[in-house]
Design a protein around this motif. Structure first.
Motif, PDB file in Angstrom:
ATOM      1  N   TRP A 163     -52.118  24.910 -71.965  1.00  0.00           N
ATOM      2  CA  TRP A 163     -50.803  25.494 -72.185  1.00  0.00           C
ATOM      3  C   TRP A 163     -50.933  27.022 -72.213  1.00  0.00           C
ATOM      4  O   TRP A 163     -51.660  27.575 -73.049  1.00  0.00           O
ATOM      5  CB  TRP A 163     -50.182  24.984 -73.484  1.00  0.00           C
ATOM      6  CG  TRP A 163     -49.696  23.570 -73.381  1.00  0.00           C
ATOM      7  CD1 TRP A 163     -50.035  22.637 -72.447  1.00  0.00           C
ATOM      8  CD2 TRP A 163     -48.776  22.920 -74.257  1.00  0.00           C
ATOM      9  NE1 TRP A 163     -49.391  21.457 -72.690  1.00  0.00           N
ATOM     10  CE2 TRP A 163     -48.619  21.602 -73.794  1.00  0.00           C
ATOM     11  CE3 TRP A 163     -48.083  23.324 -75.408  1.00  0.00           C
ATOM     12  CZ2 TRP A 163     -47.761  20.678 -74.427  1.00  0.00           C
ATOM     13  CZ3 TRP A 163     -47.259  22.414 -76.047  1.00  0.00           C
ATOM     14  CH2 TRP A 163     -47.095  21.112 -75.549  1.00  0.00           C
TER      15      TRP A 163
ATOM     16  N   HIS B 244     -49.073  30.531 -72.683  1.00  0.00           N
ATOM     17  CA  HIS B 244     -47.869  31.048 -73.332  1.00  0.00           C
ATOM     18  C   HIS B 244     -47.400  32.353 -72.701  1.00  0.00           C
ATOM     19  O   HIS B 244     -48.168  33.265 -72.421  1.00  0.00           O
ATOM     20  CB  HIS B 244     -48.136  31.260 -74.826  1.00  0.00           C
ATOM     21  CG  HIS B 244     -48.200  29.970 -75.589  1.00  0.00           C
ATOM     22  ND1 HIS B 244     -47.146  29.505 -76.365  1.00  0.00           N
ATOM     23  CD2 HIS B 244     -49.177  29.023 -75.683  1.00  0.00           C
ATOM     24  CE1 HIS B 244     -47.467  28.336 -76.891  1.00  0.00           C
ATOM     25  NE2 HIS B 244     -48.691  28.033 -76.505  1.00  0.00           N
TER      26      HIS B 244
ATOM     27  N   TYR C 246     -46.306  26.246 -68.650  1.00  0.00           N
ATOM     28  CA  TYR C 246     -45.876  27.625 -68.832  1.00  0.00           C
ATOM     29  C   TYR C 246     -44.921  27.609 -70.029  1.00  0.00           C
ATOM     30  O   TYR C 246     -43.779  27.170 -69.921  1.00  0.00           O
ATOM     31  CB  TYR C 246     -45.161  28.142 -67.593  1.00  0.00           C
ATOM     32  CG  TYR C 246     -45.925  27.952 -66.293  1.00  0.00           C
ATOM     33  CD1 TYR C 246     -47.292  28.200 -66.205  1.00  0.00           C
ATOM     34  CD2 TYR C 246     -45.271  27.520 -65.133  1.00  0.00           C
ATOM     35  CE1 TYR C 246     -47.979  28.032 -65.011  1.00  0.00           C
ATOM     36  CE2 TYR C 246     -45.949  27.347 -63.933  1.00  0.00           C
ATOM     37  CZ  TYR C 246     -47.302  27.601 -63.879  1.00  0.00           C
ATOM     38  OH  TYR C 246     -47.983  27.424 -62.691  1.00  0.00           O
ATOM     39  N   VAL C 247     -45.401  28.045 -71.182  1.00  0.00           N
ATOM     40  CA  VAL C 247     -44.697  27.804 -72.445  1.00  0.00           C
ATOM     41  C   VAL C 247     -43.833  29.006 -72.826  1.00  0.00           C
ATOM     42  O   VAL C 247     -44.343  30.109 -73.041  1.00  0.00           O
ATOM     43  CB  VAL C 247     -45.699  27.486 -73.572  1.00  0.00           C
ATOM     44  CG1 VAL C 247     -44.949  27.133 -74.857  1.00  0.00           C
ATOM     45  CG2 VAL C 247     -46.614  26.337 -73.168  1.00  0.00           C
ATOM     46  N   ARG C 248     -42.528  28.736 -72.916  1.00  0.00           N
ATOM     47  CA  ARG C 248     -41.558  29.748 -73.344  1.00  0.00           C
ATOM     48  C   ARG C 248     -40.924  29.337 -74.666  1.00  0.00           C
ATOM     49  O   ARG C 248     -39.712  29.388 -74.844  1.00  0.00           O
ATOM     50  CB  ARG C 248     -40.470  29.911 -72.277  1.00  0.00           C
ATOM     51  CG  ARG C 248     -40.970  30.418 -70.931  1.00  0.00           C
ATOM     52  CD  ARG C 248     -39.864  30.360 -69.902  1.00  0.00           C
ATOM     53  NE  ARG C 248     -40.267  30.904 -68.617  1.00  0.00           N
ATOM     54  CZ  ARG C 248     -39.559  30.764 -67.492  1.00  0.00           C
ATOM     55  NH1 ARG C 248     -38.406  30.093 -67.509  1.00  0.00           N
ATOM     56  NH2 ARG C 248     -39.996  31.287 -66.357  1.00  0.00           N
ATOM     57  N   SER C 249     -41.759  28.894 -75.577  1.00  0.00           N
ATOM     58  CA  SER C 249     -41.285  28.460 -76.889  1.00  0.00           C
ATOM     59  C   SER C 249     -42.425  28.624 -77.884  1.00  0.00           C
ATOM     60  O   SER C 249     -43.517  29.069 -77.526  1.00  0.00           O
ATOM     61  CB  SER C 249     -40.829  26.997 -76.840  1.00  0.00           C
ATOM     62  OG  SER C 249     -41.944  26.141 -76.710  1.00  0.00           O
ATOM     63  N   SER C 250     -42.169  28.237 -79.123  1.00  0.00           N
ATOM     64  CA  SER C 250     -43.200  28.331 -80.157  1.00  0.00           C
ATOM     65  C   SER C 250     -44.074  27.080 -80.191  1.00  0.00           C
ATOM     66  O   SER C 250     -45.022  27.010 -80.977  1.00  0.00           O
ATOM     67  CB  SER C 250     -42.553  28.525 -81.531  1.00  0.00           C
ATOM     68  OG  SER C 250     -41.697  27.432 -81.830  1.00  0.00           O
TER      69      SER C 250
ATOM     70  N   GLN D 278     -39.617  25.048 -72.448  1.00  0.00           N
ATOM     71  CA  GLN D 278     -38.709  26.120 -72.881  1.00  0.00           C
ATOM     72  C   GLN D 278     -37.737  25.599 -73.923  1.00  0.00           C
ATOM     73  O   GLN D 278     -37.098  24.547 -73.736  1.00  0.00           O
ATOM     74  CB  GLN D 278     -37.943  26.671 -71.681  1.00  0.00           C
ATOM     75  CG  GLN D 278     -37.058  27.862 -72.002  1.00  0.00           C
ATOM     76  CD  GLN D 278     -36.589  28.586 -70.763  1.00  0.00           C
ATOM     77  OE1 GLN D 278     -37.108  28.373 -69.669  1.00  0.00           O
ATOM     78  NE2 GLN D 278     -35.626  29.459 -70.927  1.00  0.00           N
TER      79      GLN D 278
ATOM     80  N   SER E  56     -46.940  24.380 -79.281  1.00  0.00           N
ATOM     81  CA  SER E  56     -48.326  24.673 -78.918  1.00  0.00           C
ATOM     82  C   SER E  56     -49.167  23.410 -78.963  1.00  0.00           C
ATOM     83  O   SER E  56     -48.795  22.386 -79.548  1.00  0.00           O
ATOM     84  CB  SER E  56     -48.915  25.720 -79.869  1.00  0.00           C
ATOM     85  OG  SER E  56     -48.919  25.225 -81.207  1.00  0.00           O
TER      86      SER E  56
END
Length: 241
Positions: free
Chosen positions: A238, A240, A169-173, A134, A175
């Motif tokens: 990952w 998103h 659990y990706v809460r950002s840009s 995050q 990748s």
């Protein structure tokens, strides 16, 4: 991909970890995780939770969706069913080689008798460590590596396995593969993770989000000091928000 177990251990003996997991089972786990995430992401109620809830809550939601797929209630995945896999477990206790208790986030275990070459079925399975990534928090890619991947390197998870898995659990840009590749290549992280710093694309599936693999040495011995686990492949998926 190079066979990481082709060379013998430093003492000239074969590596002592369990035989490799069947590629069909690894592929089924990959596909089930993607499908379960899509189920949660496309549901208005659970999608809100993915954006705000703690890691533990998200893992429980993911586990429940995975079990619905396993029981063929929705989104059936070939090879991911009750006849092949037990119910996925969240926080199940395992014992490390040095006798410590650990709780992997998610465990995938096969149904039925132990696989050929596996002496203790309790040590067998695909262990998954989940981490939130995050922006603007300490939950960054470095923490994913330092506090996540390292658990496989030190033997806290998958000590008798040749494969393990990280799910973000990706809460950002950020990748895959670029952001993880950049972190893995730093000198301090390569040393901490006993890695060559390389990140390789997994070829089991060609579905987005893709899975990538890092390889890590495990030079510590099992109890008794005569056998060694050998390196481990850690798969990275990952998801998103």
């Amino acid at each position: 991909m190079t066979n990481i177990f082709a060379e013998p251990s430093g003492k000239g003996e074969p590596w002592a970890s369990n035989p490799p997991f069947d590629r069909r089972h690894l592929r089924a786990i990959e596909q089930a995780l993607r499908t379960a995430w899509d189920m949660l992401h496309n549901n208005h109620s659970t999608a809100r939770e993915l954006s705000a809830e703690r890691e533990e809550r998200i893992s429980h939601l993911l586990r429940d969706a995975l079990n619905k797929i396993r029981e063929r209630k929705t989104g059936g995945i070939r090879g991911y069913d009750c006849e092949t896999f037990e119910r996925p477990q969240v926080g199940a206790e395992i014992v490390t080689p040095d006798g410590k208790i650990r709780k992997p986030d998610i465990v995938f275990a096969l149904s039925g008798a132990p696989r050929p070459g596996v002496s203790d079925g309790m040590s067998d399975g695909i262990y998954v460590e989940c981490k939130i990534i995050q922006s603007g928090t300490k939950k960054n890619v470095a923490a994913y590596c330092r506090d996540g991947i390292h658990r496989f390197v030190e033997g806290s998870y998958a000590a008798w396995m040749r494969e393990g898995m990280m799910v973000a659990y990706v809460r950002s840009s950020q990748s895959l593969p670029a952001d993880l590749d950049k972190t893995l290549r730093t000198g301090t992280m390569k040393d901490h993770l006993a890695s060559d710093g390389e990140l390789r694309r997994c070829t089991l599936t060609v579905i987005d989000p893709r899975v990538y693999i890092s390889v890590h040495r495990r030079d510590w011995p099992y109890p008794g000091g005569a056998q060694y686990p050998g390196p481990i492949e850690v798969r990275h998926l990952w998801l998103h928000v």
